[in-house]
Design a protein around this motif. Structure first.
Motif, PDB file in Angstrom:
ATOM      1  N   SER A  31       0.976  -1.099   0.119  1.00 45.53           N
ATOM      2  CA  SER A  31       0.082   0.124  -0.060  1.00 45.53           C
ATOM      3  C   SER A  31       0.793   1.174  -0.100  1.00 45.53           C
ATOM      4  N   ILE A  32       0.194   2.108  -0.591  1.00 40.29           N
ATOM      5  CA  ILE A  32       1.060   3.647  -0.588  1.00 40.29           C
ATOM      6  C   ILE A  32       0.118   4.563   0.258  1.00 40.29           C
ATOM      7  N   TYR A  33       0.850   5.394   1.109  1.00 44.60           N
ATOM      8  CA  TYR A  33       0.280   6.324   2.023  1.00 44.60           C
ATOM      9  C   TYR A  33       0.685   7.677   1.878  1.00 44.60           C
ATOM     10  N   ASN A  34      -0.362   8.538   2.456  1.00 45.02           N
ATOM     11  CA  ASN A  34      -0.066   9.963   2.593  1.00 45.02           C
ATOM     12  C   ASN A  34      -0.349  10.305   3.916  1.00 45.02           C
ATOM     13  N   ASP A  35       0.359   9.607   4.901  1.00 45.45           N
ATOM     14  CA  ASP A  35       0.012   9.898   6.278  1.00 45.45           C
ATOM     15  C   ASP A  35       1.818   9.831   6.921  1.00 45.45           C
ATOM     16  N   VAL A  36       1.748  10.315   8.189  1.00 47.96           N
ATOM     17  CA  VAL A  36       3.147  10.085   9.195  1.00 47.96           C
ATOM     18  C   VAL A  36       2.711   9.687  10.240  1.00 47.96           C
ATOM     19  N   VAL A  37       3.313   8.637  10.617  1.00 46.24           N
ATOM     20  CA  VAL A  37       3.091   7.926  12.042  1.00 46.24           C
ATOM     21  C   VAL A  37       4.237   8.255  12.844  1.00 46.24           C
ATOM     22  N   VAL A  38       3.878   8.797  13.897  1.00 44.00           N
ATOM     23  CA  VAL A  38       4.766   9.342  15.245  1.00 44.00           C
ATOM     24  C   VAL A  38       4.489   8.562  16.595  1.00 44.00           C
ATOM     25  N   GLU A  39       5.662   7.774  16.786  1.00 43.04           N
ATOM     26  CA  GLU A  39       5.711   7.311  18.223  1.00 43.04           C
ATOM     27  C   GLU A  39       6.232   8.246  19.088  1.00 43.04           C
ATOM     28  N   CYS A  40       5.378   8.512  20.012  1.00 46.43           N
ATOM     29  CA  CYS A  40       5.941   9.488  21.120  1.00 46.43           C
ATOM     30  C   CYS A  40       6.635   8.853  22.392  1.00 46.43           C
ATOM     31  N   PRO A  41       7.445   9.596  22.996  1.00 48.14           N
ATOM     32  CA  PRO A  41       8.328   8.990  24.024  1.00 48.14           C
ATOM     33  C   PRO A  41       7.432   8.309  25.085  1.00 48.14           C
ATOM     34  N   ASN A  42       6.276   8.750  25.403  1.00 49.09           N
ATOM     35  CA  ASN A  42       5.486   7.998  26.224  1.00 49.09           C
ATOM     36  C   ASN A  42       4.610   6.790  25.766  1.00 49.09           C
ATOM     37  N   GLY A  43       4.956   6.450  24.406  1.00 45.00           N
ATOM     38  CA  GLY A  43       4.570   5.303  24.014  1.00 45.00           C
ATOM     39  C   GLY A  43       3.345   5.371  22.988  1.00 45.00           C
ATOM     40  N   GLU A  44       2.785   6.590  23.297  1.00 46.32           N
ATOM     41  CA  GLU A  44       1.571   7.071  22.545  1.00 46.32           C
ATOM     42  C   GLU A  44       1.835   7.165  20.766  1.00 46.32           C
ATOM     43  N   ILE A  45       0.614   6.554  20.023  1.00 45.86           N
ATOM     44  CA  ILE A  45       1.030   6.481  18.600  1.00 45.86           C
ATOM     45  C   ILE A  45      -0.024   7.765  17.941  1.00 45.86           C
ATOM     46  N   ARG A  46       0.743   8.717  17.331  1.00 43.40           N
ATOM     47  CA  ARG A  46      -0.219   9.696  16.521  1.00 43.40           C
ATOM     48  C   ARG A  46       0.020   9.721  14.916  1.00 43.40           C
ATOM     49  N   ILE A  47      -1.109   9.486  14.586  1.00 36.50           N
ATOM     50  CA  ILE A  47      -1.224   9.428  12.730  1.00 36.50           C
ATOM     51  C   ILE A  47      -1.699  10.859  12.282  1.00 36.50           C
ATOM     52  N   PHE A  48      -0.757  11.417  11.483  1.00 35.44           N
ATOM     53  CA  PHE A  48      -1.163  12.633  10.777  1.00 35.44           C
ATOM     54  C   PHE A  48      -1.410  12.435   9.395  1.00 35.44           C
ATOM     55  N   VAL A  49      -2.716  12.614   8.844  1.00 35.40           N
ATOM     56  CA  VAL A  49      -2.892  12.287   7.596  1.00 35.40           C
ATOM     57  C   VAL A  49      -3.285  13.612   6.775  1.00 35.40           C
ATOM     58  N   TYR A  50      -2.650  13.608   5.615  1.00 35.83           N
ATOM     59  CA  TYR A  50      -2.777  14.844   4.728  1.00 35.83           C
ATOM     60  C   TYR A  50      -3.440  14.761   3.494  1.00 35.83           C
ATOM     61  N   PRO A  51      -4.102  15.811   2.965  1.00 30.67           N
ATOM     62  CA  PRO A  51      -4.692  15.839   1.816  1.00 30.67           C
ATOM     63  C   PRO A  51      -3.890  15.307   0.601  1.00 30.67           C
ATOM     64  N   LYS A  52      -4.379  14.663  -0.201  1.00 29.32           N
ATOM     65  CA  LYS A  52      -3.384  14.114  -1.325  1.00 29.32           C
ATOM     66  C   LYS A  52      -2.995  15.119  -2.188  1.00 29.32           C
ATOM     67  N   ASP A  53      -3.529  16.405  -2.442  1.00 24.63           N
ATOM     68  CA  ASP A  53      -3.001  17.328  -3.079  1.00 24.63           C
ATOM     69  C   ASP A  53      -1.626  18.157  -2.260  1.00 24.63           C
ATOM     70  N   THR A  54      -1.819  18.079  -1.040  1.00 26.03           N
ATOM     71  CA  THR A  54      -0.571  18.626  -0.083  1.00 26.03           C
ATOM     72  C   THR A  54       0.562  17.548  -0.198  1.00 26.03           C
ATOM     73  N   PHE A  55       0.184  16.328   0.148  1.00 21.34           N
ATOM     74  CA  PHE A  55       1.169  15.177   0.559  1.00 21.34           C
ATOM     75  C   PHE A  55       0.644  14.041  -0.335  1.00 21.34           C
ATOM     76  N   PRO A  56       0.791  13.804  -1.726  1.00 15.64           N
ATOM     77  CA  PRO A  56       0.359  12.579  -2.305  1.00 15.64           C
ATOM     78  C   PRO A  56       0.677  11.385  -1.883  1.00 15.64           C
ATOM     79  N   PRO A  57       0.073  10.065  -1.957  1.00 16.08           N
ATOM     80  CA  PRO A  57       0.568   8.944  -1.583  1.00 16.08           C
ATOM     81  C   PRO A  57       2.076   8.468  -1.949  1.00 16.08           C
ATOM     82  N   THR A  58       2.847   8.248  -0.829  1.00 16.39           N
ATOM     83  CA  THR A  58       4.507   8.175  -1.349  1.00 16.39           C
ATOM     84  C   THR A  58       4.997   6.836  -0.789  1.00 16.39           C
ATOM     85  N   ASP A  59       5.641   6.108  -1.548  1.00 17.01           N
ATOM     86  CA  ASP A  59       6.492   4.959  -1.144  1.00 17.01           C
ATOM     87  C   ASP A  59       7.756   4.873  -1.550  1.00 17.01           C
TER      88      ASP A  59
END
Length: 130
Positions: free
Chosen positions: A1-29
């Motif tokens: 799969s090809i994604y246009n998001d960013v996954v962040v693992e925080c120091p406290n173990g929390e996972i944050r997912i930032f999803v961007y519009p395709k015209d801002t950040f197209p699916p990338t691999d």
């Protein structure tokens, strides 16, 4: 799969997912992610066939402080639509060195990249060699 998001693992173990519009950040691999200061430079992509642009090199910049992302306009002769390459930051030159991988050609085939490219982060300009 090809994604246009960013996954962040925080120091406290929390996972944050930032999803961007395709015209801002197209699916990338098959790109590289190079940390320079508080920014991550995302260079290249295999991407979907109908979205590939031979001769262009996609470069996106992720601000790690606010997680905004934007496309970086570049000048000069870049590697083209590159994927599966390596990228390293050279602090003495202020450049990201891109080498290896493969490039999507005008005739719709993948060809090996046999050159070394440098992206000057101050000038936003590509050069070869060095």
């Amino acid at each position: 799969s090809i994604y246009n998001d960013v996954v962040v693992e925080c120091p406290n173990g929390e996972i944050r997912i930032f999803v961007y519009p395709k015209d801002t950040f197209p699916p990338t691999d098959h790109h590289t992610s190079t940390l320079v200061g508080d920014r991550i430079f995302l260079i290249g992509s295999l991407g979907y066939v109908n979205l590939r642009r031979p001769g262009e090199t996609p470069v996106y910049v992720l601000d790690t402080l606010g997680f905004s992302i934007s496309e970086m306009e570049t000048e000069g002769d870049g590697p083209g639509w590159i994927s599966c390459h390596t990228a390293t930051y050279d602090s003495s030159l202020g450049t990201i060195r891109v080498e290896g991988g493969q490039v999507w050609s005008e005739d719709g085939t993948m060809v090996p990249n046999d050159q070394v490219f440098h992206l000057d982060l101050k000038e936003h300009a590509w050069t070869t060699g060095i």
